[in-house]
Design a protein around this motif. Structure first.
Motif, PDB file in Angstrom:
ATOM      1  N   ARG A 101       0.496   4.074 -10.058  1.00 28.88           N
ATOM      2  CA  ARG A 101       1.604   5.029 -10.145  1.00 28.88           C
ATOM      3  C   ARG A 101       1.134   6.418  -9.718  1.00 28.88           C
ATOM      4  O   ARG A 101       1.809   7.116  -8.959  1.00 28.88           O
ATOM      5  N   MET A 104       0.886   6.544  -6.115  1.00 31.72           N
ATOM      6  CA  MET A 104       2.215   6.637  -5.512  1.00 31.72           C
ATOM      7  C   MET A 104       2.757   8.059  -5.581  1.00 31.72           C
ATOM      8  O   MET A 104       3.517   8.483  -4.727  1.00 31.72           O
ATOM      9  N   GLU A 105       2.357   8.763  -6.617  1.00 30.12           N
ATOM     10  CA  GLU A 105       2.783  10.163  -6.738  1.00 30.12           C
ATOM     11  C   GLU A 105       1.953  11.072  -5.837  1.00 30.12           C
ATOM     12  O   GLU A 105       2.163  12.277  -5.812  1.00 30.12           O
ATOM     13  N   GLY A 106       1.004  10.492  -5.114  1.00 34.18           N
ATOM     14  CA  GLY A 106       0.247  11.258  -4.138  1.00 34.18           C
ATOM     15  C   GLY A 106      -1.016  11.898  -4.714  1.00 34.18           C
ATOM     16  O   GLY A 106      -1.635  12.728  -4.064  1.00 34.18           O
ATOM     17  N   TYR A 133       2.801  -2.522  -4.313  1.00 35.95           N
ATOM     18  CA  TYR A 133       3.029  -1.087  -4.518  1.00 35.95           C
ATOM     19  C   TYR A 133       1.783  -0.282  -4.149  1.00 35.95           C
ATOM     20  O   TYR A 133       1.875   0.773  -3.534  1.00 35.95           O
ATOM     21  N   LEU A 135      -0.565  -1.064  -1.992  1.00 40.60           N
ATOM     22  CA  LEU A 135      -0.737  -1.046  -0.539  1.00 40.60           C
ATOM     23  C   LEU A 135       0.305  -0.160   0.127  1.00 40.60           C
ATOM     24  O   LEU A 135       0.022   0.518   1.111  1.00 40.60           O
ATOM     25  N   SER A 136       1.503  -0.183  -0.417  1.00 42.38           N
ATOM     26  CA  SER A 136       2.546   0.700   0.123  1.00 42.38           C
ATOM     27  C   SER A 136       2.127   2.154   0.003  1.00 42.38           C
ATOM     28  O   SER A 136       2.328   2.941   0.925  1.00 42.38           O
ATOM     29  N   ALA A 137       1.547   2.489  -1.142  1.00 41.20           N
ATOM     30  CA  ALA A 137       1.102   3.871  -1.333  1.00 41.20           C
ATOM     31  C   ALA A 137       0.065   4.225  -0.276  1.00 41.20           C
ATOM     32  O   ALA A 137       0.158   5.272   0.373  1.00 41.20           O
ATOM     33  N   TYR A 139      -0.338   2.898   2.612  1.00 39.66           N
ATOM     34  CA  TYR A 139       0.331   2.909   3.919  1.00 39.66           C
ATOM     35  C   TYR A 139       1.117   4.201   4.143  1.00 39.66           C
ATOM     36  O   TYR A 139       0.976   4.879   5.147  1.00 39.66           O
ATOM     37  N   PHE A 140       1.959   4.541   3.165  1.00 43.99           N
ATOM     38  CA  PHE A 140       2.834   5.702   3.365  1.00 43.99           C
ATOM     39  C   PHE A 140       2.060   7.012   3.277  1.00 43.99           C
ATOM     40  O   PHE A 140       2.384   7.960   3.978  1.00 43.99           O
ATOM     41  N   LEU A 141       1.047   7.068   2.410  1.00 41.43           N
ATOM     42  CA  LEU A 141       0.291   8.316   2.316  1.00 41.43           C
ATOM     43  C   LEU A 141      -0.544   8.534   3.575  1.00 41.43           C
ATOM     44  O   LEU A 141      -0.704   9.664   4.020  1.00 41.43           O
ATOM     45  N   LYS A 143       0.468   7.830   6.438  1.00 38.76           N
ATOM     46  CA  LYS A 143       1.424   8.343   7.413  1.00 38.76           C
ATOM     47  C   LYS A 143       1.865   9.771   7.105  1.00 38.76           C
ATOM     48  O   LYS A 143       1.941  10.608   7.993  1.00 38.76           O
ATOM     49  N   SER A 144       2.169  10.039   5.825  1.00 38.21           N
ATOM     50  CA  SER A 144       2.763  11.338   5.532  1.00 38.21           C
ATOM     51  C   SER A 144       1.721  12.432   5.311  1.00 38.21           C
ATOM     52  O   SER A 144       1.970  13.580   5.606  1.00 38.21           O
ATOM     53  N   ILE A 274       1.913  -5.330   7.125  1.00 33.49           N
ATOM     54  CA  ILE A 274       1.476  -3.936   7.264  1.00 33.49           C
ATOM     55  C   ILE A 274      -0.031  -3.901   7.222  1.00 33.49           C
ATOM     56  O   ILE A 274      -0.676  -4.767   6.656  1.00 33.49           O
TER      57      ILE A 274
END
Lengths: 515, 515
Positions: A101, A104-106, A133, A135-137, A139-141, A143-144, A274
């Protein structure tokens, strides 16, 4: 709550406890959540995923008179014997869910939290969706926020910590790794054979312990192809012997537990295909470090239907170099063309035939596969410093032409099978499925595009990689001329049904364009 | 492949097929992936999640002489009877996985793709981990790209499309919704009772069909609390009758299928307690539209231990207003204090006692719960336009003081239980667990902080919400003075074991600070 349990010899592929609904209510656990199972005799315990059974009629119920059914994995791990009693307790959420978590919050995670996540992945304390979740974190971090190199380094270390090590004391422990999702592309056995033949001649203290994965989304992985001619699952003792004898092996990475966290992660990544860059590099590098690699060639294919584009390839390169340096691994990244399949055959037997055609110098051998393998072998040889710059390709070609690479390949599979190999017999065994269909061009033109994903998908529909004899044979490559009535490719498959499906899919997705 | 199947009366909570390993290999399906199960008699088919059994010894195997075991859900849905044959086929990946991948790549999805994803979630065609990827994409894209209002609107529509509708033809179909993760906070039954009593007096053509969820991460949801005194699961016919009689109901949202996609999504969100803003608004609004809401009050609590901070609250407000406008719902968003629990009791029976204390005007009633409920009721009444601005609170108070709200509450639960209720008997039934422990202050001071998450967790360890009689009673609220030796709170629980665990956890997390 305490129960007697009876083994039902039911393996579920992971520790699963099927629990009667009333008990699940008392324990407050839901489907897909977890419970602790403890053997009261030896105090061993494990966290299991829970399935719930609502038995309305006792006589016809799955359970008979039992309240919980444990999969055989749990019996094995807890060493449950007749008359042992087990306790079942609700498992509190592992702390690592909080860390996921936070990620996910970065937030930046310290080493101990990354370790906790990876440990819980390995110990089955996290479910597939929790791993998704995480792996998604990543992946997205990536990118962003851009890639956090230090995080990748920590992740690599965490992955190494969970696995075993292959302690090798050689001056040169060589490895190569290809990234790209390119269909065919069975360069690994060629590179290993050529390079190891060369390091033998050069009398280098070198080994090439190559572990590879099975195909998950592609039509065949390196070990699916090797499985057509050799054992690919060997234990620690066996592989050390093979290395002594042949100075190389070509085995399934599942045989040795180098980075078990990584294996589980890959399964969840494949669900949506992904590949978070940070995860990818940590995955690969953790295995290489655990295998004591000293010199590593990374081959990144980019292009339209490859996994990465040029920008992504450059990003990967930088990250690989950063991590390799921290672990004192000499690493070189090369970029190769990822715009189309490499080799003619797509599917295990077809790809093995391509390999043998190159090794035995047949006339109709796939030259693209040969050239790429020579290039990679040459680059790796140059990386050792024992072959001068720009001389690697030619050196590799001499080895291949001389028959030494073939000899080395046979030496490796003889060592892995622990018996003599007769090449002719080997080749005779490489038969293809009997249902086949040629796809014919309906016009004159030039092959403009061959989509890797589409070709992989076609081969899978034909039955690859489970059916080793199924697949696609490409008669033409990109840029080549084709005449009306000429074959574009042939589909090999076990059943007419598969054939119909494959032809139907071909018409829908048109992975090959002719202009 | 075609099989005879025998019902084993085994419900798994979702369609599960346990398949013999050899068959799984032939079908090329892995654990947690999917297969199509088809009843050849009526051609009904369903996609099931696959578990794999590796049976080494036939006699002791789970399967007996069967090759596949289907959960009872599949028997029910496919209407499988004795001697029916079923076919099992590998299920191709649903197309919606590609759309999820596109969404992860940051692409804008057209309406039909969003519909496909939501449909596949509802039909169990997507696994929990695939849904987790979808929700992650919504979560991270909200953060990195800002909220895409049009996407939220499309998502809302897609969720509405999958469910049934509650067609109500009243001028006022009222609703309220609280967001925040605040412990206690059982305002809903009070607001519904006060407002419906008021709209009756005002002779408005109004109903208040309130559906609520069960607690998943908190200690008690509205329906867990209501379950201590009334049925909360009613069918379509019954709820229409109740609305006619009492002009309101207070039921479990699982009773009516308003937005089944949303229910499944919530289960996956709870795994890591994420609440993508876009998903949250689409979830709530889809249910309100499906319930024919005309006037909706949204109560957002923000603060240190609430789910959202001030910025998040403002963002939510804007998005709610945007979507409500598109569906012609009159909506008002109010912000309330989310810095501590509301009410004294945390846990189903404890919260019901708080509610009744307010309704029956007891001296020791929790004034914070009363004031918040009056504020929300007043705001909703003002939103209807039938009560002038700034008069709502007082109007609500008159209704509460007059006993009309209590009368309405009893009317509603009588209608739901379909029998007369005796208030005294009702209160007598609201007993608490006998194992209890007072937590005493060891110094004089002021309550500085009461953490919602910590208090919820403590109550859960005590047994809430499964054990309705368990929970936490707060003797003090934030800002109040406390003396050495005074009670801070009391824990109620079923077993001494739970009590020990709760006290231990309290000492670890210290959810209450005294200065």
């Amino acid at each position: 709550m305490i129960f007697n349990v009876k083994s039902l010899d039911f393996y579920a592929g992971r520790p699963v406890a099927i629990i009667d609904e009333k008990i699940s209510k008392k324990l407050n656990v839901r489907v897909n959540r977890r419970a602790i199972i403890k053997n009261l005799r030896n105090n061993k315990s494990i966290i299991a995923v829970v399935d719930i059974a609502y038995c309305k009629n006792k006589n016809s119920c799955l359970f008979g008179n039992q309240k919980i059914v444990l999969s055989k994995e749990i019996f094995d791990i807890l060493d449950i014997k007749d008359k042992d009693k087990v306790e079942i307790l609700p498992a509190l959420e592992p702390m690592s869910i909080n860390y996921i978590r936070e990620r996910m919050e970065g937030k930046k995670l310290p080493m101990e939290k990354i370790n906790a996540i990876i440990n819980d992945i390995v110990s089955n304390n996290l479910t597939e969706s929790e791993v998704a979740y995480f792996l998604s974190a990543n992946y997205f971090l990536d990118k962003s926020e851009g890639i956090d190199k230090e995080y990748v380094l920590q992740l690599t270390k965490a992955l190494i910590n969970t696995g075993s090590k292959l302690d090798l004391n050689h001056k040169f422990v060589l490895d190569k790794h290809s990234i790209g999702g390119i269909a065919g592309n069975r360069t690994t056995p060629l590179v290993v054979s050529i390079v190891t033949a060369a390091t033998d001649i050069l009398e280098m203290d070198a080994v090439f312990p190559k572990t590879s994965s099975k195909a998950i989304t592609s039509a065949a992985g390196t070990v699916d192809t090797l499985e057509t001619v050799t054992k690919i699952e060997l234990d620690d003792k066996e592989i050390k012997k093979i290395l002594e004898k042949a100075h190389a092996f070509l085995i399934w990475n599942g045989s040795i537990n180098l980075s078990p966290g990584d294996d589980k992660i890959i399964n969840v990544e494949k669900i949506v295909s992904i590949n978070p860059v940070s995860q990818l590099v940590a995955s690969i590098m953790s295995k290489k470090v655990a295998a004591s690699s000293t010199h590593l060639l990374v081959d990144i294919s980019y292009g339209e239907s490859a996994k990465v584009d040029k920008e992504g390839a450059l990003e990967l390169k930088e990250l690989f170099e950063f991590v390799a340096k921290k672990f004192n691994i000499k690493l070189k990244v090369v970029f190769t063309d990822g715009s189309q399949p490499v080799g003619n055959g797509i599917g295990p037997v077809l790809e093995m035939r391509d390999l043998l055609a190159v090794l035995t110098r047949q006339k109709n051998r796939p030259m693209d596969l040969e050239d790429k393998s020579l290039f990679l072998a040459g680059q790796l040889l140059e990386l050792t410093g024992k072959i001068p710059k720009n001389k690697g390709f030619n050196y590799a070609k001499v080895i291949l032409n001389s028959g030494l690479a073939l000899k080395k390949f046979i030496e490796i599979i003889e060592a892995q099978n622990n018996k003599k190999i007769n090449l002719n017999e080997l080749e005779k065994k490489l038969v293809l499925d009997k249902s086949k269909k040629d796809i014919i061009s309906n016009k004159d033109g030039i092959i403009k595009k061959i989509d890797n994903k589409g070709i992989n998908l076609l081969a899978r529909i034909a039955g690859s990689p489970m059916d080793l004899k199924a697949g696609i044979y490409l008669w033409k490559h990109k840029g080549q001329k084709i005449k009306k009535g000429e074959k574009i490719f042939t589909i090999f498959t076990e059943s007419k049904n598969n054939l119909t499906n494959a032809v139907k899919l071909y018409k829908e997705i048109r992975p090959i364009e002719i202009n």
